[in-house]
Design a protein around this motif. Structure first.
Motif, PDB file in Angstrom:
ATOM      1  N   LEU A  12     -12.991  -5.123  12.081  1.00 35.81           N
ATOM      2  CA  LEU A  12     -13.590  -6.280  12.753  1.00 35.81           C
ATOM      3  C   LEU A  12     -15.101  -6.199  12.670  1.00 35.81           C
ATOM      4  O   LEU A  12     -15.688  -5.134  12.872  1.00 35.81           O
ATOM      5  N   SER A  16     -17.773 -10.364  16.056  1.00 39.12           N
ATOM      6  CA  SER A  16     -16.513 -11.041  16.380  1.00 39.12           C
ATOM      7  C   SER A  16     -15.968 -10.590  17.726  1.00 39.12           C
ATOM      8  O   SER A  16     -15.300 -11.354  18.429  1.00 39.12           O
ATOM      9  N   ARG A  17     -16.224  -9.350  18.099  1.00 36.56           N
ATOM     10  CA  ARG A  17     -15.737  -8.833  19.378  1.00 36.56           C
ATOM     11  C   ARG A  17     -16.386  -9.561  20.551  1.00 36.56           C
ATOM     12  O   ARG A  17     -15.849  -9.580  21.650  1.00 36.56           O
ATOM     13  N   PHE A  22     -12.249 -14.988  21.390  1.00 42.93           N
ATOM     14  CA  PHE A  22     -11.625 -13.694  21.123  1.00 42.93           C
ATOM     15  C   PHE A  22     -11.451 -12.917  22.424  1.00 42.93           C
ATOM     16  O   PHE A  22     -10.393 -12.316  22.672  1.00 42.93           O
ATOM     17  N   ASP A 114      -5.666  -0.213  16.266  1.00 44.27           N
ATOM     18  CA  ASP A 114      -6.263  -1.327  15.521  1.00 44.27           C
ATOM     19  C   ASP A 114      -6.126  -2.588  16.383  1.00 44.27           C
ATOM     20  O   ASP A 114      -5.027  -3.121  16.537  1.00 44.27           O
ATOM     21  N   LEU A 116      -7.088  -5.697  15.951  1.00 39.72           N
ATOM     22  CA  LEU A 116      -6.661  -6.901  15.239  1.00 39.72           C
ATOM     23  C   LEU A 116      -5.147  -6.901  15.046  1.00 39.72           C
ATOM     24  O   LEU A 116      -4.475  -7.912  15.289  1.00 39.72           O
ATOM     25  N   HIS A 120      -2.345  -9.518  16.707  1.00 38.30           N
ATOM     26  CA  HIS A 120      -1.356 -10.253  15.903  1.00 38.30           C
ATOM     27  C   HIS A 120       0.058 -10.008  16.450  1.00 38.30           C
ATOM     28  O   HIS A 120       0.865 -10.941  16.563  1.00 38.30           O
ATOM     29  N   VAL A 141     -11.650 -14.515  13.503  1.00 42.15           N
ATOM     30  CA  VAL A 141     -12.598 -13.403  13.517  1.00 42.15           C
ATOM     31  C   VAL A 141     -13.041 -13.093  12.090  1.00 42.15           C
ATOM     32  O   VAL A 141     -12.302 -13.324  11.134  1.00 42.15           O
ATOM     33  N   VAL A 143     -13.775 -10.384   9.349  1.00 41.13           N
ATOM     34  CA  VAL A 143     -13.332  -9.021   9.064  1.00 41.13           C
ATOM     35  C   VAL A 143     -13.947  -8.551   7.750  1.00 41.13           C
ATOM     36  O   VAL A 143     -14.320  -9.354   6.879  1.00 41.13           O
ATOM     37  N   GLU A 160     -10.280 -14.242   9.429  1.00 44.36           N
ATOM     38  CA  GLU A 160      -8.845 -14.101   9.692  1.00 44.36           C
ATOM     39  C   GLU A 160      -8.446 -14.915  10.911  1.00 44.36           C
ATOM     40  O   GLU A 160      -9.102 -14.868  11.948  1.00 44.36           O
ATOM     41  N   ILE A 162      -6.098 -15.749  14.030  1.00 49.35           N
ATOM     42  CA  ILE A 162      -5.205 -15.025  14.946  1.00 49.35           C
ATOM     43  C   ILE A 162      -4.268 -15.983  15.677  1.00 49.35           C
ATOM     44  O   ILE A 162      -3.088 -15.706  15.836  1.00 49.35           O
TER      45      ILE A 162
END
Length: 311
Positions: A12, A16-17, A22, A114, A116, A120, A141, A143, A160, A162
């Motif tokens: 990531l 994005s965090r 998110f 992980d 991400l 998912h 996000v 990646v 990506e 989600i």
């Protein structure tokens, strides 16, 4: 960073965090897990740190799919944790009718924390087991995928997806109306409170009870349980709850019972943390009460107390 030739790693992007959608997705999923597993006294505070060993996923799958898995309750060593996680994921893939190689997660990615992959997995579970859960739409996000090739490391940036990019009508049908109320129409909150207090008192007068303050009088769960019994026709044995709770644990027991009853009646369509009720959280309390109000007074709701998305 060491990678074997042909091996790929996905990361990531730090920015994005910090993305608000998110962060909101993680919050909604944690509330969903905690409300589902409150009877098991399991509380998730961090999706990366709390799900990797399979314990939470084991309990969540057993609760949602009503299945029993022959695995040890607490796996202490890494090898036992991986074995347990493998069994849980195999059962999950069967429930989701998903081939392992088509999943966006695997045992190693979940075990290695992980985020991400974990998101998912949880989104797939939520969509399958609770499709009306109001997940934030169109969560994306950035990646970075790093691949080890014969000529060296190859790095590719991508976006990506989600959660789905819902249509307006889909999103409106799933959105939590009380988040919208407090955000977009705070001037309606008092009108809704007054209407609900009137509704509660009308239904509780035969028991000699009345409510003046929504924020405090439902915290011990007593009036809430009695109200559900009156409206839904439940016979409630006094041994099942504390009529005069004297501790936070007894209050929480009552609220847990009330939420169980609402779920059995298919009235609660958004996760509610029982502790929010006992702590006097206005939004959580209104959310629970409105589920009863909207069903039993749907033909008598004054225009000023109706809650509509975007109003």
């Amino acid at each position: 960073m060491f990678l074997f030739t042909g091996e790929k790693k996905k990361y990531l992007q730090p920015d994005s965090r910090k993305n608000s959608k998110f962060e909101e997705l993680q919050k909604v999923l944690m509330e969903w897990i905690n409300s589902t597993l409150f009877r098991e006294h399991i509380v998730v505070q961090n999706l990366e740190e709390d799900l990797f060993d399979g314990l939470v996923l084991h309990h969540l799958l057993q609760k949602l799919a009503s299945i029993t898995l022959e695995v040890e309750e607490i796996a202490l060593t890494a090898s036992n944790q991986k074995r347990k996680l493998t069994i849980v994921l195999e059962a999950l893939h069967q429930c989701l009718q998903l081939e392992e190689n088509s999943a966006k997660w695997n045992m190693e990615s979940i075990f290695n924390k992980d985020l991400l992959a974990t998101l998912h997995l949880l989104v797939a579970m939520a969509k399958h087991f609770q499709p009306d859960l109001a997940l934030p739409a169109n969560v994306q996000v950035e990646v970075v995928t790093t691949e080890s090739t014969k000529s060296g490391l190859k790095t590719v940036k991508s976006v990506e997806q989600i959660t789905d990019c819902n249509t307006d009508s889909d999103q409106q049908s799933k959105v939590d109306i009380f988040d919208e109320l407090f955000k977009l129409a705070p001037e309606k909150v008092n009108a809704v409170k007054e209407a609900i207090v009137k509704f509660v008192n009308k239904n509780m007068e035969r028991l000699g009870l009345s409510v003046k303050n929504i924020d405090t009088q439902f915290a011990d769960g007593v009036i809430l349980i009695l109200l559900i019994g009156q409206l839904e026709g439940y016979f409630l044995n006094l041994k099942d709850f504390f009529l005069t709770p004297s501790s936070p644990a007894e209050m929480l027991h009552n609220v847990n019972l009330a939420i169980d009853l609402l779920k059995e009646g298919d009235l609660l369509h958004y996760p509610v943390n029982p502790e929010d009720i006992t702590n006097g959280d206005t939004k959580a309390t209104l959310r629970v009460l409105y589920s009863l109000f909207s069903k039993h007074k749907k033909n008598e709701v004054p225009e000023e107390t109706k809650i509509e998305v975007g109003s």
